[in-house]
Design a protein around this motif. Structure first.
Motif, mmCIF file in Angstrom:
data_model
loop_
_atom_site.group_PDB
_atom_site.id
_atom_site.type_symbol
_atom_site.label_atom_id
_atom_site.label_comp_id
_atom_site.label_asym_id
_atom_site.label_seq_id
_atom_site.Cartn_x
_atom_site.Cartn_y
_atom_site.Cartn_z
ATOM 1 N N ASN A 1 0.833 -1.218 0.000
ATOM 2 C CA ASN A 1 0.000 0.000 0.000
ATOM 3 C C ASN A 1 0.862 1.261 0.000
ATOM 4 N N PHE A 2 1.942 1.216 0.769
ATOM 5 C CA PHE A 2 2.847 2.362 0.859
ATOM 6 C C PHE A 2 3.515 2.614 -0.502
ATOM 7 N N THR A 3 3.887 1.545 -1.176
ATOM 8 C CA THR A 3 4.509 1.651 -2.504
ATOM 9 C C THR A 3 3.550 2.303 -3.505
ATOM 10 N N LEU B 1 9.511 16.809 -5.698
ATOM 11 C CA LEU B 1 10.013 16.715 -4.324
ATOM 12 C C LEU B 1 11.035 15.581 -4.204
ATOM 13 N N VAL B 2 10.657 14.410 -4.695
ATOM 14 C CA VAL B 2 11.530 13.239 -4.587
ATOM 15 C C VAL B 2 11.144 12.218 -5.664
ATOM 16 N N VAL B 3 12.165 11.540 -6.213
ATOM 17 C CA VAL B 3 11.908 10.487 -7.212
ATOM 18 C C VAL B 3 12.426 9.167 -6.646
ATOM 19 N N PHE B 4 11.569 8.155 -6.680
ATOM 20 C CA PHE B 4 11.959 6.825 -6.198
ATOM 21 C C PHE B 4 12.172 5.865 -7.361
ATOM 22 N N VAL C 1 9.991 4.894 7.038
ATOM 23 C CA VAL C 1 10.126 5.938 6.008
ATOM 24 C C VAL C 1 11.610 6.195 5.716
ATOM 25 N N ALA C 2 12.413 6.297 6.765
ATOM 26 C CA ALA C 2 13.853 6.535 6.594
ATOM 27 C C ALA C 2 14.506 5.391 5.816
ATOM 28 N N ALA C 3 14.112 4.159 6.128
ATOM 29 C CA ALA C 3 14.698 2.983 5.469
ATOM 30 C C ALA C 3 14.346 2.952 3.979
ATOM 31 N N ILE C 4 13.095 3.285 3.644
ATOM 32 C CA ILE C 4 12.658 3.274 2.239
ATOM 33 C C ILE C 4 13.372 4.390 1.454
#
Length: 309
Positions: free
Chosen positions: A55-57, A67-70, A102-105
Motif C-alpha cells: 500500500n505504501f509503494t 520533491l523526490v523520485v523513487f 520511512v527513513a529505510a525506504i
C-alpha cells in the motif's frame, strides 16, 4: 537482503507546540530499531508488514516528483518478492515506528538522495524534512517529517521553528547521576490521528490558542534551552510547569487512569510526566531528579531510563 538499521526516536520537548512554531528537541533512541529484510520469514508480522509496504509503494508511486523520485520498479519488485520491515519499535507508542520505516525506504530507493555524510546545510535538512513529511503522511494524515529525519540522521535535532532546524549536540550523560528521563509504559496503544484532531479542534478556541502561546510554548522553549545548556535546576522548574499545563489543558491526550498519577508527581516533586508524541496511550515521558524515588512511586509500572543527568 538485510538493510541498515534505523532507530526509534524520542521527542523530548515540542509535541503539539512544534505545529505552532515552538522549539523542539528530538533524540535518537537506540533501544528499538528496524531494517528492511527479504528472507523466508513466514510469520504473521512479516506478512502484515509486506501488505502495508504494498500500500505504501502505491502511495509513493504517486508522490510529487518535484520533491523526490523513487526507483519504484525496484521497490515494487522487492515488495512482490516478500520484502518486509523487521522492527522492534512498538507501534502507537510515540517513539517513531513509521518514521524508521520511512527513513529505510528513502535510504534504499530514493534517487539523488541527500546522504548523512554530506554537509547538512539548513536547506538540505528542510528538504529532507519536507520529503519525509510527505512520505509519512501516508501513515498519520499530516506529518511534520521530524521522526523520519531523526531516524535517518541518527542525530539529535533541534527545532527552532518550522523553517529553522539543525542537527545538534546534547550534554553528555552522567553515568552515576540520580536525575533521569524515563519512559513509562501506559500499556495502551495510542492513535496519532484522533489526538491531532482534538488538538486542531481546540485550536479554534481563542482561550486555548492563548494558553498554547503564553504557557505551553513558553515552558517548552525554556525546557529546550535548559536541557541544551545543562541547567538542571531550571529544567526541572520548567518541566514541572509544563506537566501542569498538560494536565490542565491536554487531558484528552492523557489516558484517564493516569490523571491521578500525573498530579501526584507534581504534588510530591518525585517525578514530572509529559506527553511522548501525540499521547492517547503508548509511552508517557517522565523526568525525575531522583530515579530511585520515581521508581518507588511508580513501582506498579514498567520504566525505561533513556537519559541520565
Amino acid at each position: 537482503m538485510k538493510g541498515p538499521l534505523f532507530y526509534s526516536k524520542i521527542l523530548l520537548f515540542g509535541e503539539y507546540g512544534i505545529i505552532k512554531d515552538s522549539k523542539g528537541l528530538s533524540i535518537p533512541y537506540n533501544f528499538y530499531n528496524g531494517a528492511l529484510k527479504m528472507d523466508d520469514n513466514s510469520s504473521e508480522e512479516a506478512k502484515q508488514s509486506n501488505i502495508s509496504l504494498q500500500n505504501f509503494t502505491d502511495y509513493l508511486s504517486k508522490i510529487d516528483t518535484s520533491l523526490v523520485v523513487f526507483d519504484i520498479q525496484t521497490l515494487q519488485k522487492d515488495v512482490k518478492s516478500g520484502m518486509y520491515f523487521d522492527s522492534s519499535i512498538p507501534q502507537g507508542y510515540g517513539v517513531g515506528s513509521s518514521g524508521a520505516l520511512v527513513a529505510a525506504i528513502y535510504d534504499k530507493y530514493a534517487q539523488d538522495k541527500i546522504t548523512v555524510l554530506e554537509n547538512l546545510t539548513r536547506e538540505k535538512l528542510l528538504t529532507l524534512k519536507a520529503i519525509f513529511g510527505e512520505m509519512e503522511s501516508f501513515f498519520h494524515g499530516k506529518s511534520s517529517g521530524l521522526d523520519p529525519l531523526n531516524s535517518y540522521l541518527s542525530l539529535p535535532i533541534l527545532i527552532n521553528s518550522q523553517e529553522n532546524i539543525e542537527a545538534t549536540g546534547i550534554p553528555t550523560q552522567s553515568n552515576n547521576g540520580q536525575g533521569a528521563v524515563f519512559l513509562l509504559d501506559s500499556g495502551i496503544i495510542g492513535e496519532t490521528a484522533p489526538m491531532v484532531s482534538i488538538f486542531m479542534e481546540n485550536m479554534k478556541q481563542e482561550g486555548f490558542r492563548k494558553m498554547l502561546k503564553n504557557q505551553f510554548i513558553k515552558h517548552t522553549d525554556a525546557c529546550v534551552d535548559d536541557f541544551l545548556k545543562g541547567d538542571i535546576k531550571s529544567l526541572f522548574n520548567n518541566t514541572k510547569q509544563l506537566s501542569k499545563v498538560v494536565l490542565n489543558h491536554f487531558k484528552p491526550m492523557i489516558p484517564s487512569q493516569f490523571h491521578d498519577l500525573w498530579k501526584n508527581g507534581i504534588d510530591t516533586n518525585d517525578y514530572y510526566l509529559k506527553l511522548c508524541g501525540s499521547g492517547g496511550g503508548g509511552y508517557i515521558l517522565g523526568f525525575t531528579q531522583d530515579i530511585d524515588k520515581a521508581q518507588n512511586a511508580l513501582k506498579d509500572y514498567k520504566l525505561e531510563v533513556v537519559y541520565n543527568f
